[in-house]
Design an enzyme around this catalytic site. Structure first.
Site, mmCIF file in Angstrom:
data_model
loop_
_atom_site.group_PDB
_atom_site.id
_atom_site.type_symbol
_atom_site.label_atom_id
_atom_site.label_comp_id
_atom_site.label_asym_id
_atom_site.label_seq_id
_atom_site.Cartn_x
_atom_site.Cartn_y
_atom_site.Cartn_z
ATOM 1 N N SER A 1 30.959 45.832 41.294
ATOM 2 C CA SER A 1 31.457 45.365 42.580
ATOM 3 C C SER A 1 32.499 46.336 43.148
ATOM 4 C CB SER A 1 32.005 43.944 42.421
ATOM 5 O OG SER A 1 32.185 43.331 43.665
ATOM 6 N N ASP B 1 21.412 39.954 44.433
ATOM 7 C CA ASP B 1 22.761 40.004 44.996
ATOM 8 C C ASP B 1 22.715 40.488 46.443
ATOM 9 O OD1 ASP B 1 25.597 40.154 45.223
ATOM 10 O OD2 ASP B 1 25.517 42.278 44.717
ATOM 11 N N CYS C 1 26.705 43.177 47.339
ATOM 12 C CA CYS C 1 26.647 44.639 47.108
ATOM 13 C C CYS C 1 25.204 44.946 46.708
ATOM 14 C CB CYS C 1 27.621 45.075 46.033
ATOM 15 S SG CYS C 1 29.356 44.708 46.396
ATOM 16 N N HIS D 1 24.800 39.240 41.051
ATOM 17 C CA HIS D 1 25.885 40.212 41.129
ATOM 18 C C HIS D 1 26.334 40.691 39.748
ATOM 19 C CE1 HIS D 1 29.062 42.092 43.518
ATOM 20 N NE2 HIS D 1 29.974 41.606 42.692
#
Length: 460
Positions: free
Chosen positions: A184, A377, A380, A434
């Site tokens: 992240s 996700d 990102c 994520h």
């Protein structure tokens, strides 16, 4: 840019030697170490019995001072296999302000189970490497102190000093291969921390750090590259469309005519005001309209999928337990995410600053680098991560950019797509949100090992 730079330097050599000692606090035995050269102090407990329960595998947890009244938390787990020769790797949470603990360490909670204690993680990264989990910037996790860190560049010297102090207390790890892994906001942290280490090595400052690997999953590297991917992913992701064609056209138009120019102005001027303005502009024009159009989990768009694991409250309850805190040597309540740290970074526009050129420097220096993404996700997403990977400037860029993605298998089963050229690899991971390590732990361990061995990712 108006960022506050920390003053961190090695003190002049003295005739005093380093000091080791032991003491007890609240019935818990501590080890202490004072490092003369850096002025750092370590206070930690060993073999607490928390998390790692594999017989014969040592662990240490506690604090390293990285400045006056500034305490950075660490949790170290010895490798389960060949610890005397295994490499050393550090994991940094994202955020900015996210703690590092219990994402892919030796123990885990499983979904919404009623368990009050974690279970063994079969695919822990310390199956292969000696692992350091570090809570930073100050304020994240168990770390605390009298400093307000407000940028990625600002944070890097503290991490470097931490490693110097760790090496001094545990000198047997000095010569080991060293890897940085993160996710992240690690798209900022990873490149900058790696570059700072390389710069200090080149300047012959402190103990050399043998950085060989950098792995970043679902990273936030460059807003100008990645924000348009919000629109693309929302329209054509594998799992569920979040917007229709008419919305796609309008949003992409706003991205290219207003959002991206604002981000480019942030890069040109470098001022906090321009970067904060870019953040507000892009959120208002792109992110918020998508959020308003349909309910979805931005960390996992699969409808009805339970993403309790990576972010579940069991971790918080467990680590905030007074008994667990005491055994670990923690001095303050656990913060899985620090709002204060996040807002400190937001106020300087750090979130919208690009670290693509920094990443290019690290890859060009020969560090084996893995950019990888769980493909469910949104925050990102893999489209944006692939775009970033294709833009990394290094000796293999032309060949890398022009390669097609190939199936990636684990034990013969297709689990994603990938491409590699020289020391750079990109990997899209199927059926993962994520926190890829939680969704696909066996695959995550495989690619971690390949990267730490300075190999391109490859199917098995």
């Amino acid at each position: 840019m108006s960022l506050t730079w920390p003053v961190i330097a090695l003190t002049a050599p003295t005739t005093q030697s380093n000091k080791r000692y032991s003491f007890k606090r609240n019935g818990i035995s501590y080890h202490g170490f004072e490092h003369t050269a850096t002025g750092s102090k370590l206070q930690f407990v060993s073999n607490s019995g928390i998390c790692e329960t594999t017989p014969g595998v040592n662990q240490h947890s506690g604090y390293i001072s990285v400045g006056k009244d500034i305490k950075m938390w660490f949790w170290f787990f010895e490798a389960r296999q060949n610890p005397s020769t295994a490499p050393l790797a550090a994991w940094f949470g994202g955020g900015p302000g996210t703690a590092s603990a219990l994402i892919h360490g030796p123990c885990k909670f499983e979904g919404n189970s009623s368990r009050t204690t974690p279970i063994n993680n079969t695919f822990s990264l310390n199956n292969y490497a000696n692992m350091l989990y570090i809570d930073q910037p100050i304020g994240a996790g168990f770390s605390y102190g009298n400093v307000s860190i407000n940028s990625t560049v600002n944070a890097a010297p503290f991490v470097w000093k931490f490693i110097q102090a760790f090496y001094s207390s545990f000198p047997k790890y000095k010569s080991r291969d060293f890897g940085i892994f993160t996710e992240s906001y690690g798209g900022h942290f990873g490149p900058q921390f790696a570059k700072h280490i390389l710069d200090q090595n080149e300047a012959n400052t402190g103990e050399p750090i043998n950085l060989v690997a950098l792995g970043i999953n679902n990273g936030w590297f460059d807003a100008a590259v990645q924000i348009p991917s919000y629109v693309t992913f929302s329209y054509i992701n594998t799992y569920r469309p979040l917007i229709q064609r008419k919305q796609y056209d309008a949003l992409m138009g706003a991205a290219m005519t207003t959002c991206v120019p604002a981000l480019e102005q942030c890069s040109i001027s470098g001022t906090d005001a321009d970067c904060v303005n870019a953040n507000t502009t892009c959120y208002t024009l792109i992110e918020d309209p998508i959020y308003q159009s349909v309910y979805f989990n931005s960390y996992d768009v699969r409808e009805g999928f339970d993403e309790a694991g990576p972010l579940n409250s069991q971790n918080d309850r467990y680590l905030k337990s007074p008994e667990v805190m005491a055994k670990l040597g923690a001095q303050i309540p656990f913060e899985s995410f620090s709002v204060d740290v996040f807002y400190n970074f937001s106020a300087t526009g750090d979130i919208q600053r690009s670290f693509l050129s920094t990443l290019s420097e690290v890859v060009s220096a020969g560090v084996t680098t893995l950019i990888w993404s769980g493909d469910a996700d949104w925050k990102c997403n893999w489209f944006g991560n692939l775009d970033v990977a294709d833009l990394i400037q290094y000796p293999g860029q032309y060949e890398f950019t022009n390669k097609a993605l190939m199936p990636y298998t684990i034990k013969g089963k297709e689990a994603g797509t990938y491409k590699s050229q020289k020391n750079l690899s990109f990997l899209r991971v199927y059926d993962a949100g994520h926190a890829v390590h939680w969704y696909q732990p066996e695959l995550a361990l495989q690619v971690f090992m390949q990267t730490m061995k300075m190999e391109p990712v490859q199917s098995t």
